[in-house]
Write an enzyme that holds these catalytic residues in place. Structure first.
Site, PDB file in Angstrom:
ATOM      1  N   CYS A  18       3.787  -4.707   6.334  1.00 48.02           N
ATOM      2  CA  CYS A  18       3.340  -4.372   4.985  1.00 48.02           C
ATOM      3  C   CYS A  18       4.501  -3.918   4.107  1.00 48.02           C
ATOM      4  O   CYS A  18       5.562  -3.552   4.602  1.00 48.02           O
ATOM      5  CB  CYS A  18       2.284  -3.268   5.034  1.00 48.02           C
ATOM      6  N   HIS A  48       0.831  -1.206   0.000  1.00 45.79           N
ATOM      7  CA  HIS A  48       0.000   0.000   0.000  1.00 45.79           C
ATOM      8  C   HIS A  48       0.868   1.258   0.000  1.00 45.79           C
ATOM      9  O   HIS A  48       2.081   1.214   0.227  1.00 45.79           O
ATOM     10  CB  HIS A  48      -0.953   0.011   1.204  1.00 45.79           C
TER      11      HIS A  48
END
Length: 381
Positions: free
Chosen positions: A326, A308
């Site tokens: 992430c 992201h």
């Protein structure tokens, strides 16, 4: 001296002792025996019959003129009738009584009735399947097929035998039971682009063991994308590369999970894209943050790992791993990946000391080598 000849003439004999020619005796006419109709009714009787069938009537020595299979409620089961065979074209109900009726006419012209009655099995409970792939959808080359049951399966071999995966392109693959409730099918290698896949879960009427039976069937057709998109995430070089059909399209700087806390380290292994959201909030009580807005979020593991946008870590991207698991990209780069990727695309993470495993949830299918994967099959040879 002529007495012997006179005597022979008197007795009606020739001179050489043979009788004169006589007219042949008439031959009796042959009567052709025409066959009687012989029926095969399946099942003709019994208790505990599987409602999935088969239910059929066959005839030799004649033809079927009418066949009906009727439930106790008066409903007639749908079927197809030809001259020599009738077969049901729908499943029957559980714990129901059915009666056969109809007629076959033999070659001898005599009618023979279709008779019999039976009762289907009464399950102690029913187990339902659920598929992770949608009908007429398109997926990336790493997409596994997952069948989830709403209760543990005792007889995995019987259930697996009733599930098939058919492909338009020759594809080596296998089922593996990753829990008592989940059977996954994946190819040995990534799917070939443009492969058409049919999944048939024909478990209605199948014994699941311990008194359970399949509640319903499921049938899905889907397709593999016309391109092979692979993302390669290297936690050591801190790069995020995107390949299409083996050609490098993009090479982005990235920041991954910080290595000093193993809880936050990005897991190694082949991840699978599972969800895309243009905007969402991130929360992680373990690390003390809640409702942090991000954009271009692509879920690659059920343990909470996303690719992201995080513009707040741009200075660290390509240099230091500072996330909580992430893959952080700049907003512009994250959008490029978001636009290119689809569900089922692989994200290959290398350089991590922590590997994908069962506790990470879907999908860790590609973490197994092929020998280990096939050993989890319930198939019996």
């Amino acid at each position: 001296m002529f007495r012997p000849l006179v005597l022979a003439l008197l007795l009606g004999l020739t001179a050489c002792g043979a009788a004169p020619d006589a007219s042949p005796s008439p031959t009796a006419p042959v009567v052709e025996q025409k066959a009687k109709a012989a029926l095969t009714v399946s099942p003709a009787s019994g208790e505990g019959i599987s409602p999935a069938g088969p239910f059929e009537v066959g005839v030799t020595g004649g033809s079927l003129t009418a066949v009906a299979l009727t439930g106790a409620d008066g409903r007639v089961v749908q079927g197809e009738l030809t001259a020599g065979r009738w077969v049901a074209t729908e499943d029957l109900g559980y714990d129901k009584a059915y009666t056969w009726s109809g007629t076959a006419k033999g070659e001898d012209g005599a009618d023979v009735p279709v008779t019999g009655s039976f009762r289907t099995i009464k399950p102690q409970r029913l187990t339902s399947p659920k598929l992770n792939v949608g009908d007429h959808q398109t997926y990336g080359i790493a997409q596994p097929v997952k069948v989830t049951f709403n209760a543990p399966v005792a007889d995995k071999a019987a259930v697996q035998k009733s599930m098939t995966v058919t492909t338009s392109v020759p594809t080596e693959g296998s089922w593996a039971w990753l829990s008592d409730k989940e059977a996954h099918w994946r190819p040995k290698e990534y799917w070939k682009p443009n492969t058409e896949v049919t999944v048939d879960v024909n478990v209605y009427g199948v014994p699941f063991g311990a008194g359970a039976y399949g509640a319903s069937d499921m049938h899905v057709q889907f397709k593999i994308a016309d391109r092979a998109l692979v993302a390669k995430a290297n936690t050591q070089t801190k790069r995020f590369e995107i390949y299409r059909d083996g050609v490098l399209l993009h090479d982005f700087p990235a920041s991954y999970g910080m290595e000093h806390d193993k809880r936050a380290e990005t897991r190694g292994g082949i991840h699978v894209v599972q969800m895309k959201e243009a905007a969402r909030t991130m929360s992680n009580p373990t690390f003390g943050y809640k409702d942090i807005p991000v954009t271009w979020a692509v879920l690659i593991s059920q343990n909470g790992e996303f690719v992201h946008e995080n513009n707040g870590t741009i200075a660290k991207q390509g240099k230091e791993n500072v996330s909580h698991g992430c893959a952080n990209l700049s907003g512009a780069n994250a959008k490029i990946f978001y636009d290119l990727t689809m569900l089922g695309d692989p994200v290959e993470v290398v350089g991590s000391s922590q590997q994908l495993q069962q506790s990470d949830g879907d999908y860790y299918d590609w973490a197994f080598d092929w020998a280990t994967w096939t050993s989890k099959s319930a198939a019996t040879n």
